[in-house]
Design a protein around this motif. Structure first.
Motif, PDB file in Angstrom:
ATOM      1  N   SER A  38       0.847  -1.191   0.000  1.00  0.00           N
ATOM      2  CA  SER A  38       0.000   0.000   0.000  1.00  0.00           C
ATOM      3  C   SER A  38       0.885   1.245   0.000  1.00  0.00           C
ATOM      4  CB  SER A  38      -0.930  -0.006   1.213  1.00  0.00           C
ATOM      5  OG  SER A  38      -0.181  -0.024   2.400  1.00  0.00           O
ATOM      6  N   ASP A  72      -4.349   1.059  -2.089  1.00  0.00           N
ATOM      7  CA  ASP A  72      -4.289  -0.319  -1.597  1.00  0.00           C
ATOM      8  C   ASP A  72      -3.181  -1.073  -2.340  1.00  0.00           C
ATOM      9  OD1 ASP A  72      -5.322  -1.107  -4.077  1.00  0.00           O
ATOM     10  OD2 ASP A  72      -7.333  -1.434  -3.318  1.00  0.00           O
ATOM     11  N   PRO A  73      -2.889  -2.316  -1.949  1.00  0.00           N
ATOM     12  CA  PRO A  73      -1.808  -3.063  -2.593  1.00  0.00           C
ATOM     13  C   PRO A  73      -1.964  -3.276  -4.108  1.00  0.00           C
ATOM     14  CG  PRO A  73      -2.319  -4.053  -0.493  1.00  0.00           C
ATOM     15  CD  PRO A  73      -3.368  -3.007  -0.752  1.00  0.00           C
ATOM     16  N   SER A  74      -3.186  -3.173  -4.633  1.00  0.00           N
ATOM     17  CA  SER A  74      -3.373  -3.296  -6.085  1.00  0.00           C
ATOM     18  C   SER A  74      -3.243  -1.939  -6.784  1.00  0.00           C
ATOM     19  CB  SER A  74      -4.725  -3.935  -6.402  1.00  0.00           C
ATOM     20  OG  SER A  74      -5.776  -3.102  -5.965  1.00  0.00           O
ATOM     21  N   GLU A 102      -4.971   0.744  -6.375  1.00  0.00           N
ATOM     22  CA  GLU A 102      -6.235   1.459  -6.546  1.00  0.00           C
ATOM     23  C   GLU A 102      -6.406   2.435  -5.379  1.00  0.00           C
ATOM     24  OE1 GLU A 102      -8.447   1.124  -9.119  1.00  0.00           O
ATOM     25  OE2 GLU A 102      -6.964  -0.211 -10.030  1.00  0.00           O
ATOM     26  N   ALA A 124      -7.819   3.801  -2.290  1.00  0.00           N
ATOM     27  CA  ALA A 124      -8.611   3.203  -1.216  1.00  0.00           C
ATOM     28  C   ALA A 124      -9.264   4.268  -0.350  1.00  0.00           C
ATOM     29  CB  ALA A 124      -7.733   2.300  -0.350  1.00  0.00           C
TER      30      ALA A 124
END
Length: 71
Positions: free
Chosen positions: A32, A53-55, A57, A59
């Protein structure tokens, strides 16, 4: 924590146009991260914050709508 800095930008929060220093947490893929904008006319108080977030995106987002500074 590793921080990177962007160029000074003119941000457009609800308070109107202002100069801000843009900083971002440098993060590896799958971690993140966040970005923060510090108001140059407002004693470097945060005026905007983005959480990723870790992807990678968004958050969460916080945008300051007003600041009163007393001397």
């Amino acid at each position: 924590m590793n921080l990177g800095s962007g160029r000074r930008k003119k941000s457009l929060p609800p308070m109107g146009k202002l100069r801000a220093l843009h900083l971002r947490k440098l993060h590896a893929k799958g971690e993140s991260g966040f970005e923060i904008w510090l108001g140059l006319e407002y004693r470097l108080l945060p005026v905007k914050y983005l959480l990723f977030d870790p992807s990678d995106e968004v958050a969460g987002e916080i945008v300051i709508t007003g600041i009163r500074v007393a001397d």
